[in-house]
Design a protein around this motif. Structure first.
Motif, short mmCIF file in Angstrom:
data_model
loop_
_atom_site.label_atom_id
_atom_site.label_comp_id
_atom_site.label_asym_id
_atom_site.label_seq_id
_atom_site.Cartn_x
_atom_site.Cartn_y
_atom_site.Cartn_z
N GLY A 122 0.79 5.37 0.59
CA GLY A 122 -0.31 6.31 1.08
C GLY A 122 -0.63 7.48 -0.15
O GLY A 122 -0.14 7.40 -1.08
N PRO A 123 -1.93 8.04 0.17
CA PRO A 123 -2.34 9.01 -0.65
C PRO A 123 -1.54 10.14 -1.50
O PRO A 123 -1.72 10.47 -2.21
CB PRO A 123 -3.65 9.40 0.03
N SER A 124 -0.46 10.51 -0.43
CA SER A 124 0.36 11.47 -1.07
C SER A 124 1.19 10.99 -2.20
O SER A 124 1.74 11.78 -3.18
CB SER A 124 1.49 11.69 0.17
N GLY A 159 -7.33 1.75 -6.13
CA GLY A 159 -6.96 3.24 -5.28
C GLY A 159 -8.12 3.65 -4.69
O GLY A 159 -9.32 3.30 -4.92
N SER A 212 -0.90 11.69 -5.39
CA SER A 212 -0.99 13.30 -5.48
C SER A 212 0.04 13.75 -5.79
O SER A 212 -0.01 14.91 -6.55
CB SER A 212 -1.51 13.61 -4.40
N SER A 245 -9.20 6.21 -0.74
CA SER A 245 -8.92 7.36 -0.02
C SER A 245 -7.54 6.90 0.79
O SER A 245 -6.90 7.51 1.42
CB SER A 245 -9.81 7.60 1.08
N TYR A 246 -7.44 5.57 0.84
CA TYR A 246 -6.25 5.08 1.39
C TYR A 246 -4.75 5.22 0.70
O TYR A 246 -3.78 4.57 1.29
CB TYR A 246 -6.18 3.54 1.97
N GLY A 247 -5.04 5.58 -0.49
CA GLY A 247 -4.02 5.66 -1.45
C GLY A 247 -3.83 4.50 -2.52
O GLY A 247 -5.03 4.28 -3.12
N LEU A 276 5.24 10.30 2.87
CA LEU A 276 4.74 9.09 2.26
C LEU A 276 4.90 7.66 3.12
O LEU A 276 5.76 7.31 3.60
CB LEU A 276 5.28 8.43 0.89
N ARG A 318 0.97 -1.20 -0.13
CA ARG A 318 0.00 -0.04 -0.05
C ARG A 318 0.73 1.12 0.17
O ARG A 318 1.89 1.48 0.84
CB ARG A 318 -0.85 -0.03 1.38
#
Lengths: 166, 153
Positions: A94-96, A115, A99, A117-119, A148, A92
């Motif tokens: 992360g969302p960063s 994909g 983005s 909200s958790y990334g 991250l 997994r």
């Protein structure tokens, strides 16, 4: 008359301003040289100061990455997890990550990816040796600081940080 | 918005770097200086356009640079001290046939370079034929010869 005294003919001089300009130039040259040395050392991308490996406390997960990257220029992340691992391993990001980066390539190909909200989540098959190595080539799409979290299911999470220059 | 900000940043960074390098880089164009300018042009091209090679983006970049250039020229006209800061000032380097060695050294010039300019533009042969030589803000060397040469019978 001293060499550095102001003359008024044929031009009106301001040697004080000229002296300040020379001093500023010298400071600028030193700053540029320092910039070169910092660049060679990898403070801006590629080099000993930039390349690093983050490891989990039990050393079972390691991430090789660059601390410094450039916007739109390819950078690499290598995620390694030591065995024994289950047949399929969930990784997994992360969302960063999504983005900040566009994924250019991902090896090996994920069995499943999703994909939210958790990334980003990727399900990989472990290697024949029982471990896992994931190679991600990514292109930063904006500049800034990225913190991250990378999680390998069953092995815990690692936090890494990257500064992307414009 | 990204394009305009990038263009402004590149413009002012380039200006700052060229000012830091001193006038000699701007003035006399040697083959090395020409190569340097070509490389600078190439290096900044991608920085200006990014990954957007559209006509629209190119026009935005060009418009930003032109507007910035015009704005700075207007500011220089209305605020003379700003012109001094942006362009620098001319400086006398030879006075009444005598080279001002301290100034030449700080300007990274040699007496030979001054003589070369005098020779090329005025056909002068010796330093004592030069009344004034001025290092201009743009790096060129202007030479004012004596009105009449001294002729020995």
């Amino acid at each position: 008359m001293d060499d550095f005294d102001n003359r008024i003919y044929p031009i009106q001089e301001d040697m004080q301003f000229q002296r300040r300009t020379w001093a500023a130039q010298r400071i600028g040259w030193v700053a540029l040289a320092a910039l070169l040395v910092a660049g060679l050392a990898g403070l801006f991308f590629h080099g000993p100061l930039s390349r690093t490996i983050a490891r989990s406390t039990d050393q079972s997960v390691a991430i090789e990455y660059e601390r410094f990257a450039h916007k739109t220029t390819l950078t690499h992340f290598v995620i390694r997890a030591s065995g024994p691992l289950p047949d399929q391993v969930l990784v997994r990001l992360g969302p960063s990550f999504a983005s900040m980066h566009d994924v250019d390539s991902l090896e090996p190909r994920a069995v499943r990816s999703s994909g939210g909200s958790y990334g980003l989540e990727f399900l990989f098959a472990r290697s024949s040796a029982g471990d896992l190595g994931v190679y991600i080539a990514a292109r930063p799409k904006r500049f800034g600081f990225m913190s991250l979290q990378v999680e390998v299911e069953g092995r815990g999470a690692l936090n890494i940080a990257q500064l992307v220059y414009p | 918005m990204d394009t305009i900000i990038r263009s402004l940043v590149v413009y002012f960074v380039l200006w700052g770097l060229l000012r830091l390098s001193g006038r000699r880089t701007l003035g006399k164009m040697t083959s090395f200086d020409l190569v340097l300018l070509l490389i600078i042009g190439g290096a900044t091209q991608r920085a200006l356009l990014g990954q957007d090679y559209s006509v629209t983006n190119a026009l935005l970049v060009i418009a930003t640079l032109i507007v910035t250039d015009v704005a700075l020229s207007l500011l220089q006209r209305d605020f003379p001290p700003l012109s001094k800061l942006i362009n620098g000032e001319p400086m006398i380097v030879v006075e009444q046939g005598r080279p001002l060695l301290g100034r030449l050294k700080r300007a990274r010039l040699t007496a030979e370079q001054v003589l070369e300019s005098a020779r090329r533009h005025h056909g002068l042969e010796r330093m004592d034929e030069i009344k004034y030589a001025i290092l201009e803000a743009n790096g060129e060397i202007s030479v004012i010869p004596y009105a009449t040469r001294q002729v020995t019978a």
